[in-house]
Design a protein around this motif. Structure first.
Motif, PDB file in Angstrom:
ATOM      1  N   PHE A  28      31.244 -34.197 -20.134  1.00 18.53           N
ATOM      2  CA  PHE A  28      31.520 -33.855 -18.747  1.00 18.53           C
ATOM      3  C   PHE A  28      32.973 -34.210 -18.454  1.00 18.53           C
ATOM      4  N   SER A  38      28.779 -33.553 -11.476  1.00 16.94           N
ATOM      5  CA  SER A  38      28.063 -32.522 -12.229  1.00 16.94           C
ATOM      6  C   SER A  38      26.580 -32.836 -12.298  1.00 16.94           C
ATOM      7  N   VAL A  60      27.697 -38.023 -12.807  1.00 18.96           N
ATOM      8  CA  VAL A  60      26.706 -37.122 -13.398  1.00 18.96           C
ATOM      9  C   VAL A  60      25.320 -37.431 -12.859  1.00 18.96           C
TER      10      VAL A  60
END
Length: 175
Positions: A28, A38, A60
């Motif tokens: 990521f 994300s 994340v």
């Protein structure tokens, strides 16, 4: 698929769905212009020997919705991001590791999910972290929680919240 390297850029979201993903890596990347947050959702029947790695400054939200997550690991990015891991009710963790590092992180193991062998959640230093364990966890595996802060981090199980001290003292009601 096997031996695949995927880069999730600029705070994008991704879903992996299908039969199996093996020996693969997902990275990521941090956005230079916008929110570096994300979401990754895994819907594969089998996720084996995956390495999920967030770069510094990237938040994340990992959702292992279903299938087996075997001999795989997730490492959050350096910095104080508020990451989350959600293991769905039809997912199985097998010998996997989650390194959450700094930030206010959440790890959720939904009721009905399965544990096999030893699975480790390292909460990291700093932040107020929460581990949520649903009812009716199946399997004979273990969930090992490491680096749990004695004052800020909590384990929620059976409608009750427990601190590290409660766990060390063997409070009744813990699995």
């Amino acid at each position: 698929v096997s031996d695949v390297t995927t880069k999730v850029k600029d705070g994008s979201d991704a879903v992996f769905a299908g039969k199996a993903q093996r020996n693969s890596k997902v990275t990521f990347k941090k956005s230079k212009t916008s929110d570096s947050s994300s979401i990754l959702r895994l819907e594969n029947t089998l996720n084996e020997e995956l390495s999920l790695q967030a770069k510094k400054g990237t938040t994340v939200s990992l959702n292992i919705a279903e299938g087996k997550f075997r001999r795989s690991d997730y490492t959050s990015g350096k910095g104080k991001q508020d990451d989350s891991v959600n293991v769905g009710s039809s997912a199985t963790l097998i010998n996997s590791e989650f390194k959450l590092r700094k930030g206010d992180d959440n790890f959720t193991l939904q009721g009905g999910s399965k544990l096999k062998k030893n699975n480790t959640v390292d909460l990291g230093k700093g932040g107020t972290d929460t581990v949520n364990i649903g009812d009716n966890i199946k399997g004979k595996g273990k969930l090992i929680i490491e680096t749990m802060d004695g004052k800020r981090d909590t384990l929620n199980y059976g409608g009750q919240s427990f601190t590290r001290k409660d766990i060390q003292n063997g409070v009744e009601g813990l699995p």
